[in-house]
Structures are given as C-alpha cells and as structure tokens.
Design a protein around this motif. Structure first.
Motif, PDB file in Angstrom:
ATOM      1  N   ALA A 173     -14.633   9.946   2.800  1.00 28.35           N
ATOM      2  CA  ALA A 173     -14.862   9.148   1.591  1.00 28.35           C
ATOM      3  C   ALA A 173     -13.620   8.344   1.238  1.00 28.35           C
ATOM      4  O   ALA A 173     -13.718   7.187   0.811  1.00 28.35           O
ATOM      5  CB  ALA A 173     -15.255  10.057   0.429  1.00 28.35           C
ATOM      6  N   ALA A 174     -12.446   8.936   1.425  1.00 28.66           N
ATOM      7  CA  ALA A 174     -11.198   8.244   1.097  1.00 28.66           C
ATOM      8  C   ALA A 174     -11.028   6.985   1.938  1.00 28.66           C
ATOM      9  O   ALA A 174     -10.617   5.923   1.431  1.00 28.66           O
ATOM     10  CB  ALA A 174     -10.011   9.177   1.299  1.00 28.66           C
ATOM     11  N   ALA A 175     -11.339   7.068   3.229  1.00 32.01           N
ATOM     12  CA  ALA A 175     -11.217   5.896   4.096  1.00 32.01           C
ATOM     13  C   ALA A 175     -12.159   4.787   3.650  1.00 32.01           C
ATOM     14  O   ALA A 175     -11.789   3.602   3.622  1.00 32.01           O
ATOM     15  CB  ALA A 175     -11.495   6.291   5.545  1.00 32.01           C
ATOM     16  N   LEU A 176     -13.373   5.152   3.266  1.00 36.19           N
ATOM     17  CA  LEU A 176     -14.330   4.153   2.784  1.00 36.19           C
ATOM     18  C   LEU A 176     -13.868   3.539   1.466  1.00 36.19           C
ATOM     19  O   LEU A 176     -13.972   2.325   1.254  1.00 36.19           O
ATOM     20  CB  LEU A 176     -15.705   4.801   2.609  1.00 36.19           C
ATOM     21  CG  LEU A 176     -16.378   5.271   3.902  1.00 36.19           C
ATOM     22  CD1 LEU A 176     -17.537   6.206   3.590  1.00 36.19           C
ATOM     23  CD2 LEU A 176     -16.862   4.069   4.716  1.00 36.19           C
ATOM     24  N   VAL A 202       0.864  -1.181   0.000  1.00 43.32           N
ATOM     25  CA  VAL A 202       0.000   0.000   0.000  1.00 43.32           C
ATOM     26  C   VAL A 202       0.900   1.229   0.000  1.00 43.32           C
ATOM     27  O   VAL A 202       1.784   1.359   0.857  1.00 43.32           O
ATOM     28  CB  VAL A 202      -0.939   0.016   1.223  1.00 43.32           C
ATOM     29  CG1 VAL A 202      -1.816   1.265   1.207  1.00 43.32           C
ATOM     30  CG2 VAL A 202      -1.802  -1.249   1.260  1.00 43.32           C
ATOM     31  N   ILE A 203       0.690   2.129  -0.948  1.00 41.42           N
ATOM     32  CA  ILE A 203       1.506   3.345  -1.060  1.00 41.42           C
ATOM     33  C   ILE A 203       0.708   4.519  -0.509  1.00 41.42           C
ATOM     34  O   ILE A 203      -0.315   4.901  -1.069  1.00 41.42           O
ATOM     35  CB  ILE A 203       1.893   3.645  -2.525  1.00 41.42           C
ATOM     36  CG1 ILE A 203       2.396   2.387  -3.230  1.00 41.42           C
ATOM     37  CG2 ILE A 203       2.912   4.781  -2.588  1.00 41.42           C
ATOM     38  CD1 ILE A 203       3.668   1.834  -2.688  1.00 41.42           C
ATOM     39  N   GLY A 204       1.176   5.085   0.593  1.00 39.08           N
ATOM     40  CA  GLY A 204       0.515   6.246   1.177  1.00 39.08           C
ATOM     41  C   GLY A 204      -0.233   5.891   2.447  1.00 39.08           C
ATOM     42  O   GLY A 204      -1.040   4.952   2.460  1.00 39.08           O
ATOM     43  N   ALA A 205       0.031   6.624   3.528  1.00 39.07           N
ATOM     44  CA  ALA A 205      -0.573   6.312   4.830  1.00 39.07           C
ATOM     45  C   ALA A 205      -1.566   7.380   5.265  1.00 39.07           C
ATOM     46  O   ALA A 205      -1.644   7.728   6.443  1.00 39.07           O
ATOM     47  CB  ALA A 205       0.514   6.129   5.886  1.00 39.07           C
ATOM     48  N   GLY A 206      -2.322   7.934   4.291  1.00 36.92           N
ATOM     49  CA  GLY A 206      -3.421   8.818   4.618  1.00 36.92           C
ATOM     50  C   GLY A 206      -4.671   8.003   4.928  1.00 36.92           C
ATOM     51  O   GLY A 206      -4.587   6.783   5.173  1.00 36.92           O
ATOM     52  N   PRO A 207      -5.844   8.630   4.923  1.00 43.22           N
ATOM     53  CA  PRO A 207      -7.078   7.904   5.263  1.00 43.22           C
ATOM     54  C   PRO A 207      -7.313   6.655   4.417  1.00 43.22           C
ATOM     55  O   PRO A 207      -7.626   5.587   4.948  1.00 43.22           O
ATOM     56  CB  PRO A 207      -8.171   8.948   5.020  1.00 43.22           C
ATOM     57  CG  PRO A 207      -7.493  10.261   5.172  1.00 43.22           C
ATOM     58  CD  PRO A 207      -6.091  10.060   4.679  1.00 43.22           C
ATOM     59  N   ALA A 208      -7.150   6.753   3.088  1.00 45.61           N
ATOM     60  CA  ALA A 208      -7.384   5.601   2.219  1.00 45.61           C
ATOM     61  C   ALA A 208      -6.360   4.507   2.470  1.00 45.61           C
ATOM     62  O   ALA A 208      -6.700   3.317   2.533  1.00 45.61           O
ATOM     63  CB  ALA A 208      -7.356   6.035   0.755  1.00 45.61           C
ATOM     64  N   GLY A 209      -5.089   4.895   2.600  1.00 42.90           N
ATOM     65  CA  GLY A 209      -4.035   3.911   2.816  1.00 42.90           C
ATOM     66  C   GLY A 209      -4.165   3.201   4.146  1.00 42.90           C
ATOM     67  O   GLY A 209      -4.001   1.969   4.230  1.00 42.90           O
ATOM     68  N   MET A 210      -4.445   3.957   5.194  1.00 40.78           N
ATOM     69  CA  MET A 210      -4.597   3.349   6.518  1.00 40.78           C
ATOM     70  C   MET A 210      -5.777   2.387   6.545  1.00 40.78           C
ATOM     71  O   MET A 210      -5.656   1.252   7.023  1.00 40.78           O
ATOM     72  CB  MET A 210      -4.775   4.435   7.580  1.00 40.78           C
ATOM     73  CG  MET A 210      -3.528   5.246   7.877  1.00 40.78           C
ATOM     74  SD  MET A 210      -3.699   6.339   9.334  1.00 40.78           S
ATOM     75  CE  MET A 210      -4.872   7.559   8.723  1.00 40.78           C
ATOM     76  N   ALA A 211      -6.926   2.839   6.040  1.00 39.35           N
ATOM     77  CA  ALA A 211      -8.119   1.991   6.059  1.00 39.35           C
ATOM     78  C   ALA A 211      -7.946   0.766   5.167  1.00 39.35           C
ATOM     79  O   ALA A 211      -8.342  -0.346   5.530  1.00 39.35           O
ATOM     80  CB  ALA A 211      -9.335   2.801   5.619  1.00 39.35           C
ATOM     81  N   GLY A 212      -7.344   0.961   3.993  1.00 38.26           N
ATOM     82  CA  GLY A 212      -7.127  -0.157   3.090  1.00 38.26           C
ATOM     83  C   GLY A 212      -6.160  -1.174   3.654  1.00 38.26           C
ATOM     84  O   GLY A 212      -6.392  -2.393   3.575  1.00 38.26           O
ATOM     85  N   ALA A 213      -5.054  -0.696   4.236  1.00 39.19           N
ATOM     86  CA  ALA A 213      -4.052  -1.605   4.800  1.00 39.19           C
ATOM     87  C   ALA A 213      -4.644  -2.419   5.939  1.00 39.19           C
ATOM     88  O   ALA A 213      -4.410  -3.635   6.052  1.00 39.19           O
ATOM     89  CB  ALA A 213      -2.848  -0.800   5.281  1.00 39.19           C
ATOM     90  N   ARG A 214      -5.410  -1.755   6.799  1.00 40.79           N
ATOM     91  CA  ARG A 214      -6.007  -2.481   7.917  1.00 40.79           C
ATOM     92  C   ARG A 214      -6.978  -3.548   7.421  1.00 40.79           C
ATOM     93  O   ARG A 214      -6.980  -4.688   7.914  1.00 40.79           O
ATOM     94  CB  ARG A 214      -6.742  -1.510   8.838  1.00 40.79           C
ATOM     95  CG  ARG A 214      -7.379  -2.222  10.025  1.00 40.79           C
ATOM     96  CD  ARG A 214      -8.345  -1.343  10.771  1.00 40.79           C
ATOM     97  NE  ARG A 214      -8.977  -2.090  11.856  1.00 40.79           N
ATOM     98  CZ  ARG A 214      -9.961  -1.630  12.611  1.00 40.79           C
ATOM     99  NH1 ARG A 214     -10.441  -0.416  12.391  1.00 40.79           N
ATOM    100  NH2 ARG A 214     -10.484  -2.366  13.579  1.00 40.79           N
TER     101      ARG A 214
END
Length: 459
Positions: A314-317, A10-22
C-alpha cells in the motif's frame, strides 16, 4: 547558507519513497531522495540490494519483492543521497540535512515525506532491562547481518510482525522458547465484523495461516490471551512472566522481543505544524491529508505508513499517488492526466487495504500494555520518567505532553519523544478523563535529529 534548488525532495527511501521518487523522475522532474541508510529499502526492505539469495529466501517472498522497487530507482535520474540525516524542513520547503559531518540544504519546489512507521512503545515492567528488544530491531539484525539471539528467545505482544519474525527465526535455526500473544477472544469477536473485507483480501489471510501452520509444525509453544506481562531479571532479562486464563506462566529466556504494532512516524509533520487527528482504530495520531497525500502545508505531501499504517505494498502505491498529486500541483500534469494514471493505482490500493480494518481490530493493543497501571514503570527512557511521575504531574496541574517537559523533562531526551509520546498522551488523557485528541502530542521542534554546534556552523 547555500540552498541548492530542486523540484522535489523525497525524505525516506522505503517503499513509498522509492515509488514516489521514481514516478516523479519519470514525469520529468528533478528529484533528490534523502535517506539515512547506505542503500534504498527503508525498514521493510532493509539491505535488499546486498542480501544474498540465501538470505532473501530465508526472509521470504515479501522481502525479496523489494528488489524490484530498489532496482527501479537505480534506472531513473533520481539523485539518491545516502547517509543523509534530515534535521529540519521548513514550511517554505527548505530541507536541511547532515552528511559526513557537514550541513547541506535544498530549496525545493515541493517535498514528499515518506518517513514510514516506528514501533509502538510497549511499556511493561522490565522492558528497559538488557536483553529486551523490539521485534522490529531484531528483524533489522536478521536482514542486515543475518544474525539473531544465540539462546532461546521469547516473542511477546501482538501483530503480524510477531508471527513473521517467528517464522523467519525458525528458518534461520534460532530457537524460540515461546510466542506469547496478547490477543484475546474478544479481539477476535470484535474483528468478526470486518471478516467479509478480510476474505476479499484472501492472499493476506493465506499468508497468516501459513505462518501459524509453520510455527505449529516447528512445535513453538504458543500462548494466547496473555495479560500482566512482566520481564523478570536482575541486571539482565531472565524470563517473561504472564497470566493466561487466570493461570500464572513463566518462560525463561535471556532475550525477550516485544511488539504491539507500528505507528506513523509523525516527527516531521508535527514539526511543520500540520493538522493531525487521533485515529482510534490504530490508536495513534495521523496527519490530515487529502486523497493525494497533501498536507495543509502548501506543496508538502506525505505517503506510506507515515500517513496511516497500511503495509509495504500500500505504501508503494500511495507513493505513486502522492507523486502524481505533486506533479499536478507543480504543473507537470493536467488534472485529466493525473486522474487517468491514478485510476488503476487507486483500485489496487483499495484491494490492498481491505485487510486493514480486520487487522486493526484483531491486533488492537491492550490498554494495560499502553498505559502502565504500575507507577514504577519507566515510560521516558531518555530522562527516566515513570508512569507515576506523569500522573503526579497531572495532579500538580500538568495539562498535556508539552507541559510534562517542564515538570520533568519528559520527551526532551535524544529520541525527542519518539519512544514515549503516545504513552504520555494516553496517560494524561486517562488521568484527566479526556480523549487523546483533546490532550494532544508533543510540540516537535528542530533539530529533528541530533546535530552539534560545530556541524551546524559548517552550513
């Protein structure tokens, strides 16, 4: 070169990256989260783990909400590599990054790009003077160090961030000389067709109204419908001049913060030669994806603002949805399992995106602030190329941004076209009487981030 195997990078640890990685880790996949910063959070939640309670209160509840995502990543098996500058991703999912002066690499079964957004260029006369910054950069200083300009500051442009930063500056005791909004009456008229959807997203409208009320209570001078913006100064910003309703205005300030929205960071998707299209609502290029965020490059997906601006929630979702899509592609979920988990996420995402058409219409950047009319305005700061230079390139036969590199090195500097790409595309498109889609964007090549020959050899 040693390629370490992993299920998903996963590239990037913003909302989308954090939620996706988890989400990927919870589904039993091995996950590596690569990010340039020293901690998770991305731009929107930057410094959330180290922020004091007082700073979280100062920045507001939307910022403080990021702590939940950041803490959730810690509780998983996600391997988080900090200080990792990714300089190449191949279509075969080889991910190469630089850390502590050493090149390291992964061979991933799948890649999730969560590279977020970057501020739109704002090429007006004087924008390269010392003392002129973007509002986003100023907010980063506030988030990471709790500091801001010492003297009165002018905030100019359009978009929600301008008002949010003004509100935060008021709470921090930073004097604001003026807030200069370029939105006009016709922008409000254009946005009215999306008002019903916006009313269904009333929490967002309520936030906006509360910000405006606070700025009025703080007696911040507020101008709307501003045009002909120009930063004045000799060797340093000294004032912002503009026109409102035909009347010239001038606000003295040594710091001018410019902002007219954000656009997707498409450097990696362009380098992968993924399909892109021009989004006329958001006036930018976006990668073509399916409903799970998958690109036309196999086993590579994109989530969050990198696929189109939607905001942090929205990015986290979208990060979770893209993770579910990749998990299905990798055989970790059945289609039925994927769809069942995705259903409530899609419903929540739809609620979060209701406000977007209204905001895109209301805060549509003005053409004069995207395509400079004056030939002497610098558009490529790295190579000092002006708007007039690009127009002359077109007269000599330059057909697009890639040819502009040959004519004048435009886009070949350290930023690799991030600061000038959209401007060059739009100038050429207008000069040639074509659409931005027909003109296209820079052909991005690795290294995406600077790397020395010595560092490259270390791999």
């Amino acid at each position: 070169m040693n390629l370490e195997p992993v299920d998903v990078v996963v590239i990037g640890a913003g909302p989308a990256g954090m939620a996706g990685a988890r989400t990927l880790a919870d589904l039993g996949l091995s996950v590596v989260l690569l990010d340039e910063q020293s901690a998770v959070g991305g731009q929107i939640y930057r410094g959330i783990n180290s922020a004091s309670p007082a700073r979280r209160t100062l920045l507001g509840p939307d910022y403080a909400a990021g702590a939940h995502l950041a803490n959730a990543v810690k509780s998983t098996t996600v391997r988080h590599e900090t200080g990792a500058s990714v300089w190449q991703i191949t279509r075969e999912r080889q991910v190469h990054y630089l850390k502590n002066g050493q090149v390291r690499s992964f061979a991933a079964r799948a890649v999730l790009l969560a590279t977020g957004a970057m501020e739109r260029p704002f090429p007006i006369p004087g924008w390269t003077l010392p003392g002129v910054m973007t509002a986003g950069a100023a907010q980063i200083l506030l988030k990471t160090a709790g500091i801001g300009p010492q003297g009165p500051v002018v905030l100019a442009g359009c978009g929600p961030l301008l008002y949010l930063l003004g509100w935060q500056y008021l709470r921090a005791g930073i004097p604001i000389a003026a807030l200069v909004d370029t939105s006009r009456r016709e922008d409000y008229w254009r946005a009215r067709v999306h008002l019903l959807g916006a009313l269904r997203a009333w929490p967002y409208l309520r936030k906006g109204v509360s910000l405006l009320r606070a700025l009025r209570k703080g007696e911040v001078p507020h101008y709307t419908g501003a045009e002909q913006l120009q930063v004045e100064g000799e060797g340093q910003a000294q004032a912002l001049s503009f026109v409102v309703d035909g009347k010239a205005q001038r606000v003295s300030a040594s710091t001018v913060l410019l902002h007219q929205g954000v656009v997707p960071n498409i450097q990696f998707t362009q380098a992968l030669r993924a399909q892109h299209r021009w989004d006329d609502a958001q006036l930018c290029f976006v990668p073509e994806t399916d409903r799970w965020g998958a690109l036309d490059v196999p086993f590579i997906s994109v989530a969050g603002d990198g696929a189109g601006i939607g905001g942090a929630q929205a990015a986290a979702l979208q990060g979770q949805l893209s993770a579910l899509g990749l998990a299905r592609t990798l055989g970790q979920l059945t289609p039925a399992q994927r769809d069942a988990q995705a259903a409530p996420l899609r419903a929540e995402l739809e609620r979060n995106l209701r406000i977007r058409p209204f905001l895109d219409a209301l805060y549509r950047p003005r053409e004069e602030n995207r395509i400079p009319a004056r030939d002497d305005v610098t558009i490529c700061r790295c190579e000092e190329v002006t708007a007039g230079d690009v127009r002359r390139f077109v007269e000599l036969g330059c057909s697009g941004p890639n040819q502009a590199k040959s004519f004048g090195r435009c886009g070949m500097g350290p930023c690799q076209g991030r600061m000038c790409g959209l401007t060059v595309t739009e100038i050429i498109a207008k000069s040639r009487g074509l659409t931005p889609d027909e003109v296209g964007y820079y052909r991005i090549r690795p290294p995406i981030k600077p790397i020395t020959l010595g560092e490259l050899a270390s791999g």
